[in-house]
Design a protein around this motif. Structure first.
Motif, PDB file in Angstrom:
ATOM      1  N   LEU A 143       2.715 -28.985  -1.747  1.00 57.63           N
ATOM      2  CA  LEU A 143       3.128 -30.306  -2.210  1.00 57.63           C
ATOM      3  C   LEU A 143       3.234 -31.282  -1.041  1.00 57.63           C
ATOM      4  O   LEU A 143       2.785 -32.435  -1.133  1.00 57.63           O
ATOM      5  N   ALA A 144       3.796 -30.833   0.070  1.00 58.06           N
ATOM      6  CA  ALA A 144       3.908 -31.687   1.257  1.00 58.06           C
ATOM      7  C   ALA A 144       2.532 -32.044   1.801  1.00 58.06           C
ATOM      8  O   ALA A 144       2.311 -33.172   2.272  1.00 58.06           O
ATOM      9  N   ASP A 145       1.606 -31.095   1.746  1.00 60.47           N
ATOM     10  CA  ASP A 145       0.241 -31.369   2.225  1.00 60.47           C
ATOM     11  C   ASP A 145      -0.378 -32.543   1.472  1.00 60.47           C
ATOM     12  O   ASP A 145      -1.051 -33.398   2.064  1.00 60.47           O
ATOM     13  N   VAL A 146      -0.146 -32.582   0.145  1.00 60.43           N
ATOM     14  CA  VAL A 146      -0.745 -33.631  -0.676  1.00 60.43           C
ATOM     15  C   VAL A 146       0.014 -34.945  -0.558  1.00 60.43           C
ATOM     16  O   VAL A 146      -0.585 -36.008  -0.374  1.00 60.43           O
ATOM     17  N   LEU A 147       1.337 -34.914  -0.660  1.00 62.74           N
ATOM     18  CA  LEU A 147       2.112 -36.154  -0.606  1.00 62.74           C
ATOM     19  C   LEU A 147       1.950 -36.863   0.735  1.00 62.74           C
ATOM     20  O   LEU A 147       1.963 -38.095   0.800  1.00 62.74           O
ATOM     21  N   SER A 148       1.796 -36.096   1.803  1.00 63.13           N
ATOM     22  CA  SER A 148       1.664 -36.686   3.136  1.00 63.13           C
ATOM     23  C   SER A 148       0.265 -37.217   3.413  1.00 63.13           C
ATOM     24  O   SER A 148       0.068 -38.016   4.328  1.00 63.13           O
ATOM     25  N   GLY A 149      -0.718 -36.751   2.641  1.00 60.04           N
ATOM     26  CA  GLY A 149      -2.098 -37.155   2.884  1.00 60.04           C
ATOM     27  C   GLY A 149      -2.842 -36.228   3.817  1.00 60.04           C
ATOM     28  O   GLY A 149      -3.998 -36.487   4.147  1.00 60.04           O
ATOM     29  N   ASP A 150      -2.188 -35.115   4.227  1.00 63.99           N
ATOM     30  CA  ASP A 150      -2.917 -34.134   5.032  1.00 63.99           C
ATOM     31  C   ASP A 150      -4.113 -33.606   4.251  1.00 63.99           C
ATOM     32  O   ASP A 150      -5.158 -33.279   4.833  1.00 63.99           O
ATOM     33  N   VAL A 151      -3.938 -33.507   2.944  1.00 69.56           N
ATOM     34  CA  VAL A 151      -5.009 -33.076   2.055  1.00 69.56           C
ATOM     35  C   VAL A 151      -5.073 -34.057   0.889  1.00 69.56           C
ATOM     36  O   VAL A 151      -4.054 -34.389   0.290  1.00 69.56           O
ATOM     37  N   SER A 152      -6.273 -34.526   0.595  1.00 68.43           N
ATOM     38  CA  SER A 152      -6.446 -35.398  -0.561  1.00 68.43           C
ATOM     39  C   SER A 152      -6.530 -34.540  -1.818  1.00 68.43           C
ATOM     40  O   SER A 152      -7.234 -33.525  -1.826  1.00 68.43           O
ATOM     41  N   PRO A 153      -5.788 -34.889  -2.884  1.00 68.28           N
ATOM     42  CA  PRO A 153      -5.800 -34.055  -4.090  1.00 68.28           C
ATOM     43  C   PRO A 153      -7.198 -33.947  -4.688  1.00 68.28           C
ATOM     44  O   PRO A 153      -7.955 -34.912  -4.713  1.00 68.28           O
TER      45      PRO A 153
END
Length: 515
Positions: free
Chosen positions: A217-227
């Motif tokens: 969840l943190a990866d996506v909310l932070s933008g490290d990974v685009s959903p």
């Protein structure tokens, strides 16, 4: 000390679990590019599932033994670019001491659909607003084997406390992100009906994302990974819009009047306007184009396959991301009747940088275009058949977005793809739906036909097909490698097993096995 084989496997699988959870998150709304969160954003977390994060469903899936589980609070707090409002977290932690997690008594599939939510005061929300830039509201649900959802608050619908939480947060925050930490889709009528609903800028389904769910969840909310996740369900505007609704949940019998017209197959055929979020839908932090390039038919006979080549391009200017290409077939209606769209093939691109493209190949076996005739109306009962006509194809990012491409497959005369036999046909007569023969444009009108009922004696079939008994011999020294080499038969190998060993092979070791 060297790692054990099991511990080595766990450590190797953790990144895979995190990637799977990250790529499964579905972003459905992102007004004003609210996500990803700007670096060092101050966020206020509302909802107890920030701590009691649902990691799995009930039943067999809920019994998975994991070495640890990262909840949403831990995942967001560990991210260097997200600042969590710890004063608000402390309020939740204190409340949870008096309202511990309810496991339903710890029995199999006993965990309730939802956990009691902490009531919020306007003062708590106001103070959190003063300290935070964004509000993240968590809604949690568990369901699964032996725990089907019901049309009740705390299950398919929000509880009064959850609705009140959303109302109070939306009244004071103008940047609200809703995270649906659920094992199933839920009612989303509140997207329109809630006061100050415009404050809800982003909505995502994080599902029950396993032991690495908080980090994902943190990866996506932070933008490290685009959903890049896509809906595997159709979210209708109302529960009554689903064709199975009228016949679901009867304790005596459930009639499958909707037949094959489930989910998107029903809505794309008969009721497209009833859809809130379509099957296959899910947005990214960037934008993509999908360009059909070419198609070809390879192989012969029943092994034929259609090869589609689609060029996917990241046309954004900031974020990297992955896109899912979806190919839907529009089959001729024929005598059987067909859904307007059926997913025939799909594939996810590699991670594409801005302005980068990938030529994707998606292979659709011709046999996958066939339909099952359970009535014999085509002249071939209990067969998968390709009815005559032209099969058209649509390509896009969801069933609603997919557009017609310049590729088709022609069948001159009906072809039998596979001969089967009747099995588990209904014993109670009822009417099922299909597209009306008089329909000539989408959406089709609905007509009804009698479902074919059972015409064989199952007891007779079972007795006629029982295998030959094998006499138990006890251990005669035959190994499985002897069967592989051809020096012994499988029957003689199996004859060595005790009844208890045979039972274990058939049914496993049970839910309480240490394995």
């Amino acid at each position: 000390m060297p790692l054990t084989t099991i511990e080595s496997a766990r450590q190797a699988l953790a990144p895979v679990s995190r990637q799977a959870a990250t790529e499964g998150i579905v972003l459905l709304k992102n007004t004003d590019n609210t996500l990803p969160l700007p670096s060092m954003s101050r966020v206020a977390l509302f909802g107890r599932c920030q701590i009691d994060t649902v990691r799995s469903g009930t039943g067999s899936g809920g019994a998975v033994n994991v070495p640890y589980s990262v909840n949403a609070l831990e995942g967001l707090s560990a991210h260097p670019c997200i600042q969590v409002n710890m004063d608000l977290v402390s309020i939740y932690q204190t409340w949870l001491e008096q309202h511990p997690f309810d496991d339903g008594g710890g029995g199999w599939a006993a965990e309730p659909w939802y956990q009691e939510e902490m009531p919020l005061s306007s003062e708590v929300v106001s103070q959190a607003h003063k300290q935070s830039d964004y509000a993240i509201v968590f809604i949690g649900r568990t369901a699964g084997e032996d725990q089907d959802n019901a049309d009740e608050s705390g299950s398919y619908r929000l509880t009064e406390t959850e609705y009140d939480m959303l109302q109070k947060v939306c009244a004071q925050f103008d940047k609200v992100i809703v995270v649906l930490n659920v094992t199933n889709i839920i009612d989303m009528s509140w997207v329109d009906s809630m006061e100050n609903a415009d404050s809800i800028k982003a909505i995502l389904y994080s599902w029950a994302a396993g032991m690495e769910g908080g980090h994902a969840l943190a990866d996506v909310l932070s933008g490290d990974v685009s959903p890049s996740g896509k809906l595997a369900d159709t979210i209708a505007k109302q529960l009554v819009d689903y064709p199975s609704h009228a016949n679901f949940g009867n304790s005596d019998q459930n009639l499958y009047c909707e037949d094959i017209y489930l989910g998107y197959r029903y809505f794309s055929t008969f009721k497209p306007d009833a859809v809130r979020y379509a099957f296959g839908e899910g947005i990214s932090y960037t934008s993509f184009t999908q360009k059909f390039v070419s198609s070809s038919i390879e192989g012969s006979g029943k092994n034929r396959a259609i090869h589609f080549h689609v060029e996917v391009t990241n046309v954004g200017d900031t974020h990297r991301g992955k896109e899912v290409v979806q190919i839907y077939v529009e089959a001729p209606q024929g005598k059987l009747g067909k859904p307007a769209r059926v997913l025939a093939g799909f594939g996810k691109s590699k991670t594409l940088a801005p302005n980068e493209s990938e030529l994707m190949r998606i292979v659709v076996p011709v046999s996958a275009l066939a339909s099952y005739d359970d009535s014999g109306c085509t002249g071939y009962k209990s067969c998968y058949v390709l009815e005559a006509g032209r099969y058209h194809f649509h390509v896009g990012g969801s069933v609603r977005e997919a557009t017609l491409i310049d590729a088709s497959f022609d069948v001159d005369t009906l072809q039998v793809i596979e001969q089967l036999s009747e099995s588990a046909a209904p014993v109670t007569p009822f009417q099922r739906i299909k597209p009306a023969a008089t329909s000539n444009a989408l959406p089709y009108a609905i007509e009804h036909e009698s479902v074919p009922t059972r015409s064989i004696c199952m007891a007779t079939r079972i007795s006629e097909r029982l295998p030959v008994d094998i006499e138990i011999t006890g251990n005669t020294g035959i190994k499985l490698k002897d069967v592989a080499s051809g020096s012994a038969s499988m029957s003689s190998f199996i004859a060595q097993f005790t009844p208890a060993m045979l039972a274990t092979i058939v049914r496993g070791e049970g839910m309480c096995s240490r394995k």
